[in-house]
Design an enzyme around this catalytic site. Structure first.
Site, PDB file in Angstrom:
ATOM      1  N   PRO A  75       0.811  -1.226   0.000  1.00  0.00           N
ATOM      2  CA  PRO A  75       0.000   0.000   0.000  1.00  0.00           C
ATOM      3  C   PRO A  75       0.836   1.264   0.000  1.00  0.00           C
ATOM      4  O   PRO A  75       1.832   1.381   0.725  1.00  0.00           O
ATOM      5  CB  PRO A  75      -0.813  -0.119   1.295  1.00  0.00           C
ATOM      6  CG  PRO A  75      -0.952  -1.583   1.490  1.00  0.00           C
ATOM      7  CD  PRO A  75       0.360  -2.172   1.032  1.00  0.00           C
ATOM      8  N   CYS A  76       0.399   2.206  -0.829  1.00  0.00           N
ATOM      9  CA  CYS A  76       1.201   3.408  -1.042  1.00  0.00           C
ATOM     10  C   CYS A  76       0.624   4.647  -0.383  1.00  0.00           C
ATOM     11  O   CYS A  76       1.278   5.682  -0.351  1.00  0.00           O
ATOM     12  CB  CYS A  76       1.338   3.681  -2.538  1.00  0.00           C
ATOM     13  SG  CYS A  76      -0.240   4.067  -3.349  1.00  0.00           S
TER      14      CYS A  76
END
Length: 456
Positions: free
Chosen positions: A83-84
């Site tokens: 996840p960014c």
């Protein structure tokens, strides 16, 4: 901790934070071009809607929450587009202070359960500068202290045959190895308008002719993607019926430049020429350092506004803009009311250029003027911007498809990265095998048929 013994006849891989399967699709493509057989032994994705799409395309449903996974099965290569949001320029950039940021350490925990020969990570460009580089340094240390090499590349999708200005970081690690990659970091063009049709050079990448947005457009998409008649009428009015001027145009309420604003379109009520002039000056002048240090968010008093817009009826104009909800008054200060999400389209792509970055939050509001239609791009066109073939099944609900594609990876880039990682993994796996079994002839035919010539 156990160490993986690589199977040179079949690469087993794990697909974490799998989304709709972009990294897996690209990895399998890369292996196929190198004539390497693969087997996905485990995948994980927490979002049920994404798991459904994954299952439609790969005939297997990923496991759910990675935090509930005790250990990984035997595998050679691990894929993770973790996840960014916590590292993104668009987010709060809290990094490892954000719960989502700690999911990187979940990957490392699982790496420790069965140490693969290699891994490929993908994340946003903001990871490189977060906390003045300390976050990326922490990631490097976590990787290297486990005996892996560390190589990170900033790559732009527009350099890999895709008409999208999308920069991401790709991290490759090989166990007990010192690989040499032909990839070179290249962030590409500054924006979609300055694209010059250059592309990344790679010994593993087939030559692709540079393409434009025009090349991925559908000829006759469903009419449901057309913008409303009211919206098109307002655009025609502002552009003097010249809809060709939509190419590359932004619809935004807090910046100037090549933009159209809600007060010019009259979306909350028709504005007079004086009101439009004041609003355009307001969003431009409020960025002046003379009014404060805040770059975008300065609130101004009537006296400050009068320094750049002198009008005998200034207060009346301001009150009218407040009534129409283009301005808001907070004590003695005036503030523009940003209405960007009220626009049916926030950015019109230029068919002769490349697209802005496709993101989950507003992929459904990218527009195009094509074949005399003012419309949003379709989910299939969004998929093509990411390199997915038309055979890839998308979510049947458009809003979910846009969101998932904005969160996915660019297939062409991951494929190029995967070719490098696979080739180097086989090289080092071959070297380790021959060191352990020096008299074996098992690898002779394999190395000639599987590895690129420069490695033999």
């Amino acid at each position: 901790m156990s160490r993986a013994n690589i199977n040179l006849n079949k690469l087993r891989f794990v697909d974490l934070f799998a989304g709709i399967g972009g990294m897996r699709f690209a990895f399998e493509n890369a292996a196929r071009t190198l004539e390497i057989e693969t087997e996905c032994v485990f995948s994980s994705e927490i979002d049920a809607e994404a798991r459904w799409v994954y299952e439609q395309n790969f005939a297997c449903q990923p496991y759910g929450d990675i935090r509930q996974v005790g250990r990984l099965p035997e595998h050679d290569i691990l894929l993770a587009g973790f996840p960014c949001q916590s590292f993104s320029y668009a987010g709060k950039k809290e990094g490892f202070g954000d719960t989502r940021g700690t999911l990187f350490f979940e990957i490392m925990r699982l790496v420790d359960t069965y140490q693969p020969q290699a891994f490929i990570f993908e994340n946003v460009r903001g990871l490189t500068t977060h906390d003045c580089g300390k976050t990326l340094e922490t990631i490097r240390n976590e990787i290297q202290q486990r005996g892996y090499s560390y190589d990170a590349f900033l790559l732009n999708s527009s350099n890999f045959g895709l008409p999208q200005n999308r920069v991401r970081i790709y991290i490759i690690g090989l166990l007990n190895a010192a690989p040499k990659y032909s990839l070179v970091s290249d962030v590409g063009c500054r924006d979609s308008h300055s694209y010059s049709n250059t592309e990344q050079l790679s010994l593993f990448q087939n030559s692709r002719s540079p393409i434009r947005v025009l090349d991925i457009l559908e000829e006759a998409p469903d009419r449901k993607y057309d913008c409303s008649e009211t919206f098109v009428f307002a655009l025609k009015k502002v552009l003097n019926n010249d809809l060709e001027r939509l190419h590359g145009l932004r619809l935004i309420d807090y910046r100037g430049g090549n933009s159209i604003h809600s007060w010019e379109l009259g979306l909350r009520g028709e504005c007079t020429a004086e009101e439009i002039e004041l609003m355009n000056l307001f969003i431009l002048k409020r960025r002046n350092k003379a009014f404060g240090k805040e770059q975008d968010g300065k609130l101004l008093t009537q006296e400050q506004i009068a320094t750049f817009y002198s009008h005998p009826h200034l207060e009346s104009i301001l009150n009218s803009l407040i009534e129409k909800k283009y301005l808001r008054k907070i004590k003695d200060f005036y503030k523009p009311v940003a209405g960007n999400f009220s626009f049916e389209v926030y950015k019109f792509l230029d068919p002769q250029k490349i697209s802005v970055t496709l993101v989950a939050s507003d992929a459904n509001r990218l527009g195009i003027y094509h074949n005399e239609r003012v419309r949003r791009i379709t989910p299939r066109e969004a998929a093509r911007l990411q390199g997915f073939p038309d055979s890839f099944e998308l979510h049947p609900q458009d809003d979910r498809a846009y969101y998932q594609l904005g969160n996915s990876v660019s297939i062409n880039v991951v494929e190029a990265v995967a070719k490098e990682a696979i080739s180097q993994t086989l090289v080092w796996g071959k070297n380790c095998f021959e060191a352990e079994y020096p008299s074996s002839g098992i690898l002779q035919s394999f190395s000639r048929s599987r590895l690129p010539s420069r490695f033999n």
